[in-house]
Design a protein around this motif. Sequence first.
Motif, mmCIF file in Angstrom:
data_model
loop_
_atom_site.group_PDB
_atom_site.id
_atom_site.type_symbol
_atom_site.label_atom_id
_atom_site.label_comp_id
_atom_site.label_asym_id
_atom_site.label_seq_id
_atom_site.Cartn_x
_atom_site.Cartn_y
_atom_site.Cartn_z
ATOM 1 N N SER A 307 -13.560 73.580 53.738
ATOM 2 C CA SER A 307 -14.197 74.588 52.886
ATOM 3 C C SER A 307 -13.235 75.134 51.845
ATOM 4 O O SER A 307 -13.665 75.658 50.813
ATOM 5 N N GLN A 308 -11.937 75.023 52.116
ATOM 6 C CA GLN A 308 -10.933 75.509 51.173
ATOM 7 C C GLN A 308 -10.468 74.412 50.222
ATOM 8 O O GLN A 308 -9.475 74.583 49.513
ATOM 9 N N GLY A 309 -11.182 73.280 50.229
ATOM 10 C CA GLY A 309 -10.878 72.217 49.285
ATOM 11 C C GLY A 309 -9.769 71.281 49.728
ATOM 12 O O GLY A 309 -9.245 70.519 48.903
ATOM 13 N N ILE A 310 -9.401 71.318 51.011
ATOM 14 C CA ILE A 310 -8.380 70.414 51.527
ATOM 15 C C ILE A 310 -9.101 69.200 52.128
ATOM 16 O O ILE A 310 -9.732 69.305 53.181
ATOM 17 N N PRO A 311 -9.054 68.058 51.465
ATOM 18 C CA PRO A 311 -9.936 66.928 51.816
ATOM 19 C C PRO A 311 -9.429 66.097 52.985
ATOM 20 O O PRO A 311 -9.047 64.935 52.834
ATOM 21 N N ILE A 312 -9.440 66.666 54.177
ATOM 22 C CA ILE A 312 -8.983 65.916 55.347
ATOM 23 C C ILE A 312 -10.159 65.434 56.198
ATOM 24 O O ILE A 312 -9.956 64.697 57.161
ATOM 25 N N GLY A 313 -11.384 65.855 55.841
ATOM 26 C CA GLY A 313 -12.544 65.430 56.600
ATOM 27 C C GLY A 313 -12.740 66.236 57.876
ATOM 28 O O GLY A 313 -11.844 66.955 58.316
ATOM 29 N N VAL A 314 -13.919 66.106 58.463
ATOM 30 C CA VAL A 314 -14.256 66.882 59.663
ATOM 31 C C VAL A 314 -14.470 65.995 60.885
ATOM 32 O O VAL A 314 -14.952 66.463 61.904
ATOM 33 N N GLY A 315 -14.093 64.725 60.784
ATOM 34 C CA GLY A 315 -14.283 63.828 61.921
ATOM 35 C C GLY A 315 -13.563 64.290 63.172
ATOM 36 O O GLY A 315 -14.036 64.081 64.290
ATOM 37 N N GLY A 316 -12.401 64.953 62.989
ATOM 38 C CA GLY A 316 -11.662 65.454 64.130
ATOM 39 C C GLY A 316 -12.379 66.528 64.907
ATOM 40 O O GLY A 316 -11.971 66.876 66.026
ATOM 41 N N CYS A 317 -13.456 67.073 64.335
ATOM 42 C CA CYS A 317 -14.206 68.123 65.023
ATOM 43 C C CYS A 317 -14.980 67.590 66.225
ATOM 44 O O CYS A 317 -15.413 68.380 67.074
ATOM 45 N N LYS A 318 -15.146 66.274 66.326
ATOM 46 C CA LYS A 318 -15.820 65.733 67.503
ATOM 47 C C LYS A 318 -15.000 66.012 68.759
ATOM 48 O O LYS A 318 -15.539 66.474 69.773
ATOM 49 N N ASP A 319 -13.699 65.739 68.710
ATOM 50 C CA ASP A 319 -12.853 66.026 69.864
ATOM 51 C C ASP A 319 -12.738 67.530 70.096
ATOM 52 O O ASP A 319 -12.721 67.995 71.249
#
Length: 489
Positions: A307-319
């Motif tokens: 949300s702060q514009g740091i493009p690391i993706g949210v895939g890690g949110c599964k774990d």
Amino acid sequence: MPRRSGSLGIAAAAAALAIGASLLTAAGPAGAAPAKETPQLSREDRWLVDQHGRIVLVHGQNLVWKHDPYVPPDSPEGFTAADAEWLAEHGFNGARIGTLWAGVTPDAPGEVDEGYLDDWQRVIDLLADEGIWMQYDFHQDMWHETYGGEGVPDWAAKRPAPYNLHPPIKLSFPATYITPELATVYDNFWANKFGVQDGWAAAWGAVAQRWGDQPYSMGYDLINEPWAGREWLTCPITGCASSYRHEFQPAYEKATAAIRASDPDGIVWYESQLLANQVPNSRFGPVNDDQAGYSWHSYCPFGYLDSQGIPIGVGGCKDYDETHHRTALEQAETMGATNLMSEFGATDNTELLAIDTAAADDHFTSWMHWAYKHWDDPTTADGRQGMFADDADLSTVKAEKLRTLVRTYPQATAGTPVDLSFDPETGEFSYTYDPSAAIDEPTEIFVSPIHYPSGPDISVEGGRVVGEADHHRILVEATGTGPVTVTID
């Protein structure tokens, strides 16, 4: 009218049962609770159950108006009958409502503002008329407007010395929490300095006196995201075990006693400290009350960075989600409580919302999305909140967000859940449960009105559809003693 097809098939049903077997073993069977006249939720083992003994899953929205007078107005940008109907029509059968301490006893401890409770009663009646379960929430963020937040009355926000010798520090949410003054304020509350904690508990007693018999109540969320005070630096490492043992839990027991004077049966929800949103290490011990709940929040840090514009993706949110759900179940088991993910989301990132809601399905977790409307929220780290581009216009709903959060799901199960899945892209739904012969009422499944453009194709193995109810619900009954599997696409 939905289309109905033939049997799902024995092989598919067996596969679904195999997938859910470990969850069923851990959860144990659910018996029927004694029937009650008033529709209210109660706790039975790990589950929320209704007045008929059916296991209820809640998919809800947060309704917290954070500005004085701390209740949404009767206007399109606030909350009206149209809003309550919109929630029910889209399958949102729960609401966490911000009945703030600052509104209940604004002038002095023990002096209840009945007009404030009346203003909320208007909203509560609208929600109850639509069959929406309600959790009363003493919401607070950074204690008070003095520090850029909200939640407690002015009389409970006297600035401590020596910090009152200079202007208060106000940083962007949530940074003010780490300032020495605000940490001291929370420490003083936990120590009941000047009797502030007693006043908080008494305010809960007043809420229970007003709404202990309220239809569609699901109990009392004692304090939103409490802060551990000056011990906060140890929380990511130790889980603030000492704070839970010596501060949080004794305070919650005091509030519970005040509630029990008027309401012996309502669920009392214990909420974990703020940093547990990122590091799932709550440390509540066993609760000496059989109607306890564990209220927890899930805000994946990858989502915030995105949300702060740091493009690391949210895939890690599964774990991240898997860990939070597992530890929430463990914490609830330790307490002897049910559990509720009472906040998640706070974003328009539909990939993240899909991850959050799928994890909830996997663990049969009830949830409250943050938030229904933005309502000029003064304490948000991500400005993209709410379901609508314009709070006053329901037609401005964010379509992809709606498609992700509106899910086909079992709202009330006459038995024990075994396996649940829903694909927000395709609308494919599968649900298996073990029926209970002790429950006379049917299982109710909400069928999303936006995922089946040609009408839903409904298949039932081990049961049959016996009717329909308002707000897009089908009624299912078992035809035998074996598992029932419902598929919809």
